[in-house]
Design a protein around this motif. Structure first.
Motif, short mmCIF file in Angstrom:
data_model
loop_
_atom_site.label_atom_id
_atom_site.label_comp_id
_atom_site.label_asym_id
_atom_site.label_seq_id
_atom_site.Cartn_x
_atom_site.Cartn_y
_atom_site.Cartn_z
N LEU A 137 42.45 42.78 29.55
CA LEU A 137 42.92 42.29 28.26
C LEU A 137 42.13 42.83 27.08
CD1 LEU A 137 43.48 38.60 29.40
CD2 LEU A 137 45.28 40.15 28.63
N ALA A 138 40.81 42.98 27.24
CA ALA A 138 39.95 43.39 26.12
C ALA A 138 39.32 44.76 26.29
CB ALA A 138 38.85 42.34 25.92
N GLY A 139 39.38 45.30 27.51
CA GLY A 139 38.70 46.57 27.79
C GLY A 139 37.41 46.30 28.55
N GLN A 140 37.24 46.95 29.70
CA GLN A 140 36.09 46.63 30.54
C GLN A 140 34.75 46.88 29.85
OE1 GLN A 140 36.20 49.03 34.08
NE2 GLN A 140 36.30 50.98 32.98
N GLU A 141 34.71 47.83 28.96
CA GLU A 141 33.46 48.13 28.26
C GLU A 141 33.07 47.01 27.29
OE1 GLU A 141 36.86 49.71 25.80
OE2 GLU A 141 36.31 49.62 27.94
N ASN A 142 34.01 46.10 26.99
CA ASN A 142 33.75 45.02 26.04
C ASN A 142 33.45 43.68 26.71
OD1 ASN A 142 34.34 46.61 23.68
ND2 ASN A 142 36.49 46.51 24.28
N VAL A 143 33.47 43.65 28.05
CA VAL A 143 33.30 42.39 28.77
C VAL A 143 31.91 42.30 29.37
CG1 VAL A 143 34.13 40.98 30.70
CG2 VAL A 143 35.77 42.21 29.25
N VAL A 144 31.23 41.17 29.09
CA VAL A 144 29.93 40.86 29.67
C VAL A 144 30.11 39.59 30.50
CG1 VAL A 144 27.51 40.33 29.23
CG2 VAL A 144 28.77 41.81 27.65
N SER A 145 29.81 39.66 31.80
CA SER A 145 29.98 38.49 32.66
C SER A 145 28.64 38.12 33.27
CB SER A 145 31.00 38.80 33.77
OG SER A 145 31.31 37.63 34.50
N ILE A 146 28.25 36.85 33.10
CA ILE A 146 26.94 36.39 33.55
C ILE A 146 27.09 35.36 34.66
CG2 ILE A 146 26.81 34.64 31.71
CD1 ILE A 146 23.75 35.23 31.62
N GLU A 147 26.28 35.52 35.71
CA GLU A 147 26.33 34.66 36.89
C GLU A 147 24.91 34.30 37.31
OE1 GLU A 147 26.86 32.51 40.02
OE2 GLU A 147 28.70 33.22 39.04
N VAL A 148 24.66 33.04 37.64
CA VAL A 148 23.32 32.59 37.97
C VAL A 148 22.90 32.99 39.37
CG1 VAL A 148 24.02 30.32 38.86
CG2 VAL A 148 21.79 30.58 37.73
N ASP A 149 23.85 33.22 40.27
CA ASP A 149 23.57 33.46 41.68
C ASP A 149 23.67 34.96 41.97
OD1 ASP A 149 24.02 33.76 44.57
OD2 ASP A 149 24.24 31.57 44.62
N GLN A 150 22.55 35.57 42.39
CA GLN A 150 22.53 37.01 42.65
C GLN A 150 23.55 37.41 43.72
OE1 GLN A 150 20.16 39.62 41.23
NE2 GLN A 150 22.00 40.66 41.97
N ALA A 151 23.63 36.64 44.81
CA ALA A 151 24.55 36.99 45.89
C ALA A 151 26.00 36.92 45.43
CB ALA A 151 24.33 36.06 47.09
N VAL A 152 26.33 35.92 44.63
CA VAL A 152 27.69 35.80 44.10
C VAL A 152 28.01 36.96 43.17
CG1 VAL A 152 29.20 34.39 42.64
CG2 VAL A 152 27.79 33.30 44.39
N SER A 153 27.05 37.33 42.32
CA SER A 153 27.23 38.44 41.39
C SER A 153 27.43 39.75 42.15
CB SER A 153 26.04 38.55 40.44
OG SER A 153 26.22 39.58 39.51
N ASP A 154 26.65 39.96 43.22
CA ASP A 154 26.77 41.18 44.01
C ASP A 154 28.16 41.29 44.64
OD1 ASP A 154 24.16 41.79 43.38
OD2 ASP A 154 23.33 41.16 45.30
N GLU A 155 28.66 40.18 45.16
CA GLU A 155 30.00 40.19 45.77
C GLU A 155 31.07 40.45 44.72
OE1 GLU A 155 32.27 40.37 49.09
OE2 GLU A 155 30.08 40.07 49.02
N ALA A 156 30.91 39.86 43.54
CA ALA A 156 31.87 40.10 42.45
C ALA A 156 31.87 41.56 42.04
CB ALA A 156 31.52 39.21 41.25
N ALA A 157 30.68 42.18 42.02
CA ALA A 157 30.60 43.61 41.66
C ALA A 157 31.40 44.46 42.65
CB ALA A 157 29.14 44.05 41.64
N LYS A 158 31.33 44.12 43.94
CA LYS A 158 32.11 44.85 44.94
C LYS A 158 33.61 44.65 44.73
CE LYS A 158 28.51 44.29 48.49
NZ LYS A 158 28.19 43.64 49.79
N ASN A 159 34.00 43.41 44.44
CA ASN A 159 35.41 43.13 44.20
C ASN A 159 35.93 43.90 42.99
OD1 ASN A 159 35.32 41.29 46.33
ND2 ASN A 159 35.03 39.52 44.99
N LEU A 160 35.15 43.89 41.93
CA LEU A 160 35.57 44.57 40.70
C LEU A 160 35.62 46.08 40.90
CD1 LEU A 160 33.50 42.34 38.29
CD2 LEU A 160 35.97 42.72 38.07
N ALA A 161 34.66 46.62 41.62
CA ALA A 161 34.66 48.06 41.88
C ALA A 161 35.88 48.46 42.70
CB ALA A 161 33.37 48.46 42.59
N ALA A 162 36.23 47.62 43.68
CA ALA A 162 37.41 47.90 44.51
C ALA A 162 38.69 47.88 43.67
CB ALA A 162 37.50 46.90 45.64
N ALA A 163 38.67 47.09 42.58
CA ALA A 163 39.81 47.04 41.67
C ALA A 163 39.74 48.12 40.60
CB ALA A 163 39.88 45.66 41.01
#
Length: 385
Positions: A137-163
């Motif tokens: 919606l806004a452009g990936q370069e404009n989105v900052v996403s913050i997560e408190v849990d390192q393991a959750v953030s790492d898994e999200a990074a894999k999901n986003l990269a796959a997309a």
């Protein structure tokens, strides 16, 4: 296994199961481009409202997995901050990360209304789905996403990269925001908030929009839409309901017994605690505003029947709390009150005040956030409760 032919139709229908046409075409297009199934793990715990939770496993029952992912149901992806495996979920468990209901996700994005080129802070990365939708919606370069849990953030990074998406991912406490990549035009929050951080207001441009799941304490949680004003405050109204897991830094401490026996008091109340549990969201907001107290309810079998316990507590002092108990056939209800603050009595007085005010609807309530804290008002910002 490829997505079933009707999967996308079912997912789009799940965005707005009750109010046809309310979700914008921009949000629907984002869901078509960045669909939910890319962000749901092989094993999840479906937590349907009013029914027993159940496990889904894409490898052993792909049909049930696709049915769940294409439905309106939230899917729990982590328990107890990662300490308990999903497959070992006890009857009563603590969810700590999930894929939220598509209907709630779409509703929040509708209220947020991000546009291409806007700077967006996404608080609570989770599976990464909302960060992916915001990237579209806004452009990936404009989105900052913050997560408190390192393991959750790492898994999200894999999901986003796959997309095929790579927004800025940060590990930290979302309550502090992330000023290094601000200021922001939009802040999107995916965890329950009791105390609205002023840091978010500080990190926004004037006319920015903040959408968050707000749980002021008593009863229901609410969707809150704030606009940042030029004077350094934010102001807005409750726009619906929204139940999310609490931000980890704002979780309440468990209730505990007082040290002094004389601080305990037992008596009877004529008000059925089930009635308080079933109050409208407007009453919940009024009680929250007038008392600042927190509540939660437990229902469980006892003998041949069932009983219900409503806990009321002071979030600032775990020594101040009360419990009211309902049992079948009783016309008065036992109250056990602890500490030097009569919290149960305050709830009853606040409920009576809501009735005196004409039983206002949840949509009549609003919030102003300043450096000094949050003010809840009724009708207009000048009418602070």
């Amino acid at each position: 296994m490829q997505a079933p032919p009707d999967y996308m139709d079912r997912l789009l229908a799940a965005l707005d199961p009750e109010k046809a046409g309310d979700i914008s075409e921009f949000v629907k297009d984002a869901v078509r481009t960045v669909p939910r199934h890319l962000f749901v793990p092989h094993v999840g715990l479906v937590d349907p409202y009013g029914r027993e939770p159940y496990l889904i496993d894409r490898r052993t029952d792909p049909s049930a997995w696709w049915d769940a992912v294409g439905s309106v149901e939230p899917i729990v992806t982590q328990l107890d901050d990662g300490r308990t495996p999903l497959a070992a979920a006890p009857p009563s468990y603590n969810s700590s990360s999930s894929s939220s209901s598509p209907a709630t996700v779409a509703d929040f994005l509708n209220h947020l209304a991000p546009e291409p080129g806007m700077r967006v802070l996404d608080v609570g990365t989770g599976t990464g789905w909302t960060a992916g939708l915001l990237s579209h919606l806004a452009g990936q370069e404009n989105v900052v996403s913050i997560e408190v849990d390192q393991a959750v953030s790492d898994e999200a990074a894999k999901n986003l990269a796959a997309a095929g998406l790579r927004p800025h991912l940060v590990v930290g406490d979302g309550a502090a925001g992330y000023p290094a990549l601000g200021p922001y035009d939009r802040i999107h929050v995916t965890c329950g908030i009791r105390d609205i951080p002023y840091a978010w207001v500080e990190q926004c441009r004037p006319e920015a929009v903040i959408v968050l799941p707000w749980h002021p304490g008593f009863g229901a949680s609410h969707a809150l839409r704030l606009e940042v004003l030029g004077d350094g405050t934010a102001q807005g109204r409750v726009v619906g309901g929204a139940a999310y897991m609490m931000m980890r830094s704002q979780r309440l401490r468990p209730d505990r017994e007082p040290e002094q026996e004389e601080d305990r008091r037992d008596y009877w109340s004529a008000l059925d605690p089930r009635a308080l549990d079933a109050l409208s969201a407007g009453a919940d907001l009024a009680i929250s505003a007038l008392t600042g107290l927190h509540s939660h309810v437990q229902s469980y079998p006892e003998g041949d029947g069932e009983r219900l316990r409503m806990w009321v507590s002071d979030p600032g002092d775990a020594r101040r709390w009360a419990i009211a108990v309902w049992r079948p056939g009783q016309t008065r209800h036992a109250v056990h009150q602890v500490g030097d603050r009569p919290v149960w009595d305050e709830v009853l007085h606040a409920y009576a005040r809501w009735v005196e005010l004409g039983e206002p609807h949840w949509s009549d309530f609003g919030v102003t956030v300043t450096q000094d804290g949050t003010r809840i008002w009724l009708g207009s910002p000048e009418n602070v409760l």
